[in-house]
Design a protein around this motif. Sequence first.
Motif, PDB file in Angstrom:
ATOM      1  N   GLU A  54       6.620   1.923  12.049  1.00  0.00           N
ATOM      2  CA  GLU A  54       6.747   3.373  12.110  1.00  0.00           C
ATOM      3  C   GLU A  54       6.687   3.951  10.696  1.00  0.00           C
ATOM      4  O   GLU A  54       6.289   3.284   9.757  1.00  0.00           O
ATOM      5  CB  GLU A  54       8.060   3.744  12.812  1.00  0.00           C
ATOM      6  CG  GLU A  54       8.114   3.232  14.255  1.00  0.00           C
ATOM      7  CD  GLU A  54       9.229   3.871  15.044  1.00  0.00           C
ATOM      8  OE1 GLU A  54       9.400   5.098  14.950  1.00  0.00           O
ATOM      9  OE2 GLU A  54       9.940   3.142  15.746  1.00  0.00           O
ATOM     10  N   ARG A  55       7.092   5.216  10.603  1.00  0.00           N
ATOM     11  CA  ARG A  55       7.016   5.926   9.327  1.00  0.00           C
ATOM     12  C   ARG A  55       7.710   5.121   8.225  1.00  0.00           C
ATOM     13  O   ARG A  55       8.842   4.694   8.367  1.00  0.00           O
ATOM     14  CB  ARG A  55       7.692   7.293   9.469  1.00  0.00           C
ATOM     15  CG  ARG A  55       7.615   8.147   8.194  1.00  0.00           C
ATOM     16  CD  ARG A  55       8.539   9.343   8.310  1.00  0.00           C
ATOM     17  NE  ARG A  55       8.099  10.239   9.353  1.00  0.00           N
ATOM     18  CZ  ARG A  55       7.287  11.271   9.170  1.00  0.00           C
ATOM     19  NH1 ARG A  55       6.802  11.517   7.974  1.00  0.00           N
ATOM     20  NH2 ARG A  55       6.948  12.055  10.184  1.00  0.00           N
ATOM     21  N   LEU A  56       7.018   4.932   7.113  1.00  0.00           N
ATOM     22  CA  LEU A  56       7.579   4.163   6.001  1.00  0.00           C
ATOM     23  C   LEU A  56       7.876   5.098   4.833  1.00  0.00           C
ATOM     24  O   LEU A  56       7.305   4.990   3.763  1.00  0.00           O
ATOM     25  CB  LEU A  56       6.604   3.063   5.561  1.00  0.00           C
ATOM     26  CG  LEU A  56       6.258   2.022   6.608  1.00  0.00           C
ATOM     27  CD1 LEU A  56       5.314   0.988   6.029  1.00  0.00           C
ATOM     28  CD2 LEU A  56       7.508   1.347   7.133  1.00  0.00           C
ATOM     29  N   GLY A  57       8.791   6.031   5.047  1.00  0.00           N
ATOM     30  CA  GLY A  57       9.167   6.936   3.962  1.00  0.00           C
ATOM     31  C   GLY A  57       8.133   8.009   3.723  1.00  0.00           C
ATOM     32  O   GLY A  57       7.292   8.304   4.569  1.00  0.00           O
ATOM     33  N   ASN A  58       8.186   8.587   2.549  1.00  0.00           N
ATOM     34  CA  ASN A  58       7.319   9.688   2.176  1.00  0.00           C
ATOM     35  C   ASN A  58       5.871   9.217   2.061  1.00  0.00           C
ATOM     36  O   ASN A  58       5.568   8.250   1.369  1.00  0.00           O
ATOM     37  CB  ASN A  58       7.789  10.260   0.834  1.00  0.00           C
ATOM     38  CG  ASN A  58       7.142  11.592   0.524  1.00  0.00           C
ATOM     39  OD1 ASN A  58       5.982  11.808   0.856  1.00  0.00           O
ATOM     40  ND2 ASN A  58       7.897  12.474  -0.103  1.00  0.00           N
ATOM     41  N   THR A  59       4.961   9.947   2.719  1.00  0.00           N
ATOM     42  CA  THR A  59       3.539   9.593   2.679  1.00  0.00           C
ATOM     43  C   THR A  59       3.017   9.548   1.252  1.00  0.00           C
ATOM     44  O   THR A  59       2.142   8.751   0.922  1.00  0.00           O
ATOM     45  CB  THR A  59       2.718  10.605   3.503  1.00  0.00           C
ATOM     46  OG1 THR A  59       3.187  10.601   4.847  1.00  0.00           O
ATOM     47  CG2 THR A  59       1.246  10.244   3.501  1.00  0.00           C
ATOM     48  N   ASP A  60       3.581  10.396   0.381  1.00  0.00           N
ATOM     49  CA  ASP A  60       3.123  10.445  -1.007  1.00  0.00           C
ATOM     50  C   ASP A  60       3.317   9.116  -1.726  1.00  0.00           C
ATOM     51  O   ASP A  60       2.655   8.839  -2.722  1.00  0.00           O
ATOM     52  CB  ASP A  60       3.866  11.535  -1.777  1.00  0.00           C
ATOM     53  CG  ASP A  60       3.422  12.934  -1.382  1.00  0.00           C
ATOM     54  OD1 ASP A  60       2.419  13.024  -0.649  1.00  0.00           O
ATOM     55  OD2 ASP A  60       4.071  13.910  -1.791  1.00  0.00           O
ATOM     56  N   LYS A  61       4.245   8.292  -1.230  1.00  0.00           N
ATOM     57  CA  LYS A  61       4.547   7.031  -1.901  1.00  0.00           C
ATOM     58  C   LYS A  61       3.757   5.849  -1.344  1.00  0.00           C
ATOM     59  O   LYS A  61       3.853   4.746  -1.858  1.00  0.00           O
ATOM     60  CB  LYS A  61       6.051   6.740  -1.799  1.00  0.00           C
ATOM     61  CG  LYS A  61       6.908   7.755  -2.542  1.00  0.00           C
ATOM     62  CD  LYS A  61       8.383   7.399  -2.444  1.00  0.00           C
ATOM     63  CE  LYS A  61       9.242   8.405  -3.208  1.00  0.00           C
ATOM     64  NZ  LYS A  61      10.683   8.073  -3.119  1.00  0.00           N
ATOM     65  N   LEU A  62       2.996   6.088  -0.277  1.00  0.00           N
ATOM     66  CA  LEU A  62       2.249   4.990   0.335  1.00  0.00           C
ATOM     67  C   LEU A  62       1.002   4.657  -0.474  1.00  0.00           C
ATOM     68  O   LEU A  62       0.322   5.540  -0.998  1.00  0.00           O
ATOM     69  CB  LEU A  62       1.863   5.338   1.770  1.00  0.00           C
ATOM     70  CG  LEU A  62       3.022   5.537   2.749  1.00  0.00           C
ATOM     71  CD1 LEU A  62       2.483   5.838   4.135  1.00  0.00           C
ATOM     72  CD2 LEU A  62       3.923   4.313   2.787  1.00  0.00           C
ATOM     73  N   THR A  63       0.690   3.363  -0.540  1.00  0.00           N
ATOM     74  CA  THR A  63      -0.484   2.893  -1.265  1.00  0.00           C
ATOM     75  C   THR A  63      -1.469   2.263  -0.295  1.00  0.00           C
ATOM     76  O   THR A  63      -1.103   1.418   0.522  1.00  0.00           O
ATOM     77  CB  THR A  63      -0.088   1.851  -2.329  1.00  0.00           C
ATOM     78  OG1 THR A  63       0.795   2.470  -3.275  1.00  0.00           O
ATOM     79  CG2 THR A  63      -1.310   1.325  -3.059  1.00  0.00           C
TER      80      THR A  63
END
Length: 346
Positions: free
Chosen positions: A10-19
């Motif tokens: 599921e959602r893994l925190g803030n999208t801005d931090k995803l690589t």
Amino acid sequence: MAKKKIEPIERLGNTDKLTVQKSKPLFALWQSDLTLAEFKILDTYLGRINSHDDEHRTVKFGKGELEELLGIKQLKPQVLDERLKHLMTSVRIPDEDNRRGFTRISLFEKAHAEQDEYGVWEAELTCTESAKKYIFNVEKLSYLRYKLKNIINIKSRYTYIMFLYLWDNKYQGTWEIPLHELKAILNCENEEYCRQFKVFNDRVLKRVHKEIHEVTDIKYDYETVKRGRSVVAVRFIYKSQILDEVDENQMTLEQWQTETNKEKELWESAIDEFGFTSEQIAELREVLICIPEYKMPQSIACYDSIDLRRYHYIKIKAVEIKRRTTIKNTFAYLLKMLKQDADINI
């Protein structure tokens, strides 16, 4: 014994931090018919997974995430269905060992979507067994990483493709690309408005340049290259370095570049004595990477390493050149031998 149920990611925190970790074969999907919305869904999927855990290949998009991702207030059922259907059709993957070969696979085998009483969607995507090779444990392939936030706010497919192109080539610093090749990459070579460079520049290049500077971390300039009065190529000047947060499970850009340099230095050492220029070395490398692996030497000494196989391949060619004492142009002779093995018209 009952099989353990594997829960979706599921959602893994803030999208801005995803690589996003994307293998080079998946970079080639700019040649596909995937829309910008579908590219964003794919990149978000790649940003959510643990690239070393192929058991967890189902990713869940929580309530409202798809709407936020696609930049719309309400996602119509038929539109979502069309997007998911398109992601589940086959795509063409280039063959790394044979430039004339390719493989067709389906990226996803299952998509499930539910809408609540307020019209907000949830969705789950599961990649296929065939796609796992290009999604998980991609250290076996060439790959690069970039922040998901860099593509979330892009509004044009041209801008998305240009971002990937610049990202893939930024290590060059400054480079040129023939105008017809750039139009082919952007998939606009047959558009009427792209036939005249002035119109192509105004409607595509300038707008893309403006959007990339506004919504991504990339900064670059471009110039025209002319032959007489005609524009024949575009010169790109990459001006910024995107920094990624280090993930212990993923290779950083710097590590990737180091590995690339190690590979280059290894096979170059086999021909150091010839004193080729950096431009000549670069041309040899472009041909060398097109040579199929089955034409490379294989032995216990190579330990199934493509780097060692390329080194020994070049070493054999160097020995042959030294044996032929009548060769006047060493570089031209070596380049010709490589092109023959790469099946490139001479």
